[in-house]
Write an enzyme that holds these catalytic residues in place. Structure first.
Site, short mmCIF file in Angstrom:
data_model
loop_
_atom_site.label_atom_id
_atom_site.label_comp_id
_atom_site.label_asym_id
_atom_site.label_seq_id
_atom_site.Cartn_x
_atom_site.Cartn_y
_atom_site.Cartn_z
N LYS B 118 0.95 -1.43 -0.11
CA LYS B 118 0.10 0.00 0.06
C LYS B 118 0.89 1.13 -0.03
CE LYS B 118 -3.24 -2.79 -0.08
NZ LYS B 118 -3.96 -3.12 -1.23
N GLU B 200 -2.43 8.16 8.02
CA GLU B 200 -3.24 9.03 7.22
C GLU B 200 -3.96 9.99 7.91
OE1 GLU B 200 -5.54 7.10 4.38
OE2 GLU B 200 -3.78 6.62 3.08
N HIS B 235 -15.06 -0.12 8.44
CA HIS B 235 -14.18 0.11 6.91
C HIS B 235 -14.41 -0.98 6.04
CE1 HIS B 235 -12.50 3.03 9.63
NE2 HIS B 235 -12.05 2.00 10.47
N ARG B 291 -7.99 -7.76 -8.10
CA ARG B 291 -8.74 -9.10 -8.29
C ARG B 291 -10.27 -8.72 -8.51
NH1 ARG B 291 -11.57 -7.41 -3.68
NH2 ARG B 291 -10.26 -6.52 -1.89
#
Lengths: 175, 496
Positions: B118, B200, B235, B291
């Site tokens: 990521k 973040e 989430h 995917r």
């Protein structure tokens, strides 16, 4: 009769006033509910309260009955059954019990440790979430039945705690 | 061009079943794999052949690369479809499959490695001049403190190797930072075998909007619109739709261009998704999902296509079709074995009864039937209810009716909760954000009228002498016959 909804915080007072097979009248929390019930071929039923009709299903659960009314699923326990169960566990062995199946992610105590009421004892991981389990009574950890990585079923006893005598007595007297 | 004659599906539950159906329709032989817990599961029954992988634990079955490749060799499968979750985004798996001379239905290992990191993917996005949420990698607590102070609280801790919300923690104050870093790293390590995390800035009420891509081996990329997946808990998505109620042509085109750039830069091939957070009209790159997505049927209904068929064609080396015409609106609701009244706690149990919705514009992708066991070993997705309409309102009404038709007993599920969201004012108006559930449905309780009916039914059941004291204290009722409805009571119940 007194019925408790599964999260154990919601009590309802019920009485079955008339049972005529396909029509029943019940008092639910002080007001009357009249239901017309029709069994369907797949074992479910069609129930109408005079205003709306639902497809539903009733079955036994581990601790009472489960009733599906459309997409809503309700789980009920009789008050007396709940009392019997909670008494037998609370007084005899205050233990940390798995509320859901999963895997032990972290153990924060060792055998012989003293724990405060509310002190985090271990972290359970199931599917995609973590749940912190805490001591419900102050006492001493007498037995640790799991280690990090142990797969457990719901209801499994994970940690045994010997409660402080004085506190236990106080709680017993208070209840 | 290679030809796929026999496909091994390295997955379980609804997605395995869904892939098997498409392969069969294309004349491809299908092979299911299964753990001991899934011996009698629907995906096993649907395939032409089935191979046992071993113990129920995912690490020993659906995550066991050696066992899966061995199975593919034994049955002489020429391709493997990984589905979603499990091994689908593991570069080492894609490489092992390719090394065995088998076609991997998904991106090449090199693209998976880029998308899977990521932090690396963020850097690539920045190099492509695609906006990212402010933040960065943190090595230790003091670095995290300094970065968080610069970003301003709240901040989010995320797993570097992560996805699906795992390892993710919202931190509202500095005092919570240490615990969140530790918990995030632990969860990330457990889920991905990589405990690296990054910080973040936390956006207050963003929307989650993602772009569906199809990429061929010749560098061509097409965009199949966007999906909005803002309705989430932990989430993780619960409701998805296409198109987004707020994305207009200008914004759509900007997001599409960004997604195409990323696909080309990473050498992406096959179906993939680029996820963004949308805050007003500003969008930020989130991650690449390398995917097939759980929510792919929303795009299938809107583009009248079969994305698994497209994946198989792309994997065989066919060029991507270049004309795609969207129409109408599609919605998906995910039915999970979770209790929405207990913070969406995962539930296990046995499905004792299920009545699935049907009808015009209604599709149900599911694997459950009476007797299906929901175990702690795997993800608790039971069914996806997908509806199509000429416009959002028609799709939404069809969804509300479909969810009313759903009846499922034996395990708590999200069906009733999702029905109420679909019928709620913010949802009707399309006023969505990833905080919608936390902010407006945290204290959700089931429909009160349905509760009164259920209570009266329960009173009847108790009075008609189901011996509850016995079931509360006696031996566990785990034989299905013992628990099935009214079995022992048929004589008592004169409902006809």
């Amino acid at each position: 009769m007194k019925i408790v909804r599964k999260n154990q915080t919601e009590e309802h007072e019920l009485e079955l006033e008339r049972d005529q097979g396909d029509q029943i009248t019940a008092r639910v929390d002080g007001s009357s509910v009249v239901l017309t019930i029709q069994r369907l071929s797949d074992g479910s039923f069609l129930v109408s309260d005079g205003e709306r009709r639902y497809r539903g299903f009733v079955c036994r659960s581990e601790s009472g009955v489960e009733v599906a009314i459309g997409p809503y699923l309700f789980s009920f326990t009789l008050e007396q059954a709940r009392e019997v169960r909670s008494r037998s566990t609370q007084v005899a062995r205050p233990e940390i019990v798995a509320p859901m199946p999963g895997r032990v992610a972290k153990v924060m105590v060792a055998e012989g440790d003293r724990v405060r009421k509310g002190q985090p004892v271990l972290v359970l991981e199931a599917m995609k979430m973590e749940l912190v389990l805490s001591a419900e009574v102050p006492g001493t950890v007498t037995r640790l039945r799991v280690t990090v990585g142990t797969q457990i079923e719901a209801g499994a006893v994970l940690v045994e705690i010997k409660p402080d005598l004085s506190t236990q007595q106080a709680e017993t007297e208070a209840s | 061009m290679k030809e796929i004659k026999k496909l091994l599906v390295a997955n379980r539950a609804e997605i395995a079943l869904r892939i098997i159906r498409t392969a069969k329709a294309l004349g491809i032989k299908t092979v299911a794999v299964f753990s001991e817990a899934d011996k009698t599961a629907a995906h096993v029954a649907a395939a032409d052949e089935a191979v046992s992988l071993g113990s129920p634990e995912a690490s020993r079955s659906y995550l066991n690369i050696a066992a899966i490749i061995d199975a593919a060799r034994r049955v002489k499968a020429d391709a493997i479809h990984p589905g979603y979750g499990f091994l689908s985004e593991r570069a080492d798996f894609a490489k092992a499959v390719a090394d065995a001379g088998i076609i991997f239905v998904g991106p090449p290992a090199s693209a998976l490695a880029l998308a899977g990191d990521k932090i690396g993917a963020r850097k690539i996005a920045m190099e492509c001049a695609i906006p990212v949420v402010p933040g960065g990698e943190v090595e230790d607590l003091s670095a995290a403190r300094a970065l968080a102070a610069r970003l301003g609280f709240p901040v989010v801790v995320k797993a570097a190797a992560g996805g699906g919300g795992r390892g993710m923690r919202v931190v509202r104050a500095e005092t919570e930072l240490e615990e969140a870093l530790e918990a995030g790293a632990r969860e990330a390590k457990q889920a991905f075998g990589d405990g690296r995390v990054y910080l973040e800035k936390f956006l207050a009420r963003p929307r989650h909007v993602e772009v569906q891509l199809l990429c061929d081996a010749y560098g061509r990329v097409v965009v199949l619109g966007e999906r909005e997946c803002s309705v989430q808990r932990r989430h993780q998505k619960l409701i998805e739709e296409s198109p987004s109620p707020v994305v207009d042509d200008e914004l759509r085109s900007k997001m599409a261009q960004a997604a195409i750039k990323l696909a080309q830069r990473t050498g992406y091939v096959n179906a993939g998704t680029v996820e963004f957070l949308l805050d007003g009209r500003e969008f930020y790159f989130l991650e690449i999902n390398a995917r097939l997505q759980v929510e792919h049927p929303v795009t299938e209904l809107r583009f009248n296509c079969d994305l698994v068929a497209e994946q198989l064609k792309l994997a065989a080396g066919e060029p991507v079709r270049d004309r795609w015409e969207p129409r109408g609106h599609a919605l998906e609701c995910r039915i999970y074995a979770e209790d929405p009244e207990l913070g969406f706690r995962p539930a296990t149990g046995e499905v004792l009864y299920v009545h699935k919705p049907e009808g015009p514009g209604v599709r149900v992708d599911s694997w459950i039937e009476p007797g299906s066991r929901i175990t702690p070993y795997y993800d608790g997705l039971l069914a996806k209810v997908i509806t199509y309409g000429e416009d959002r309102e028609q799709a939404r009404r069809r969804m509300a009716i479909a969810l009313e038709e759903l009846v499922l007993a034996g395990v708590p599920h999200t069906g009733g909760f999702l029905r109420d969201i679909v019928l709620s004012e913010p949802f009707i108006r399309g006023e969505l954000s990833t905080r919608l559930i936390d902010e407006q449905f945290a204290t959700w309780r089931p429909d009160q009228q349905a509760l009164r009916v259920a209570l009266a039914m329960a009173a009847t059941a108790f009075v008609r002498r189901i011996d509850l004291t016995q079931s509360a204290t006696g031996p566990t009722l785990n034989r299905r016959a013992d628990r099935s409805p009214w079995v022992e009571l048929r004589g008592f119940v004169p409902w006809s």
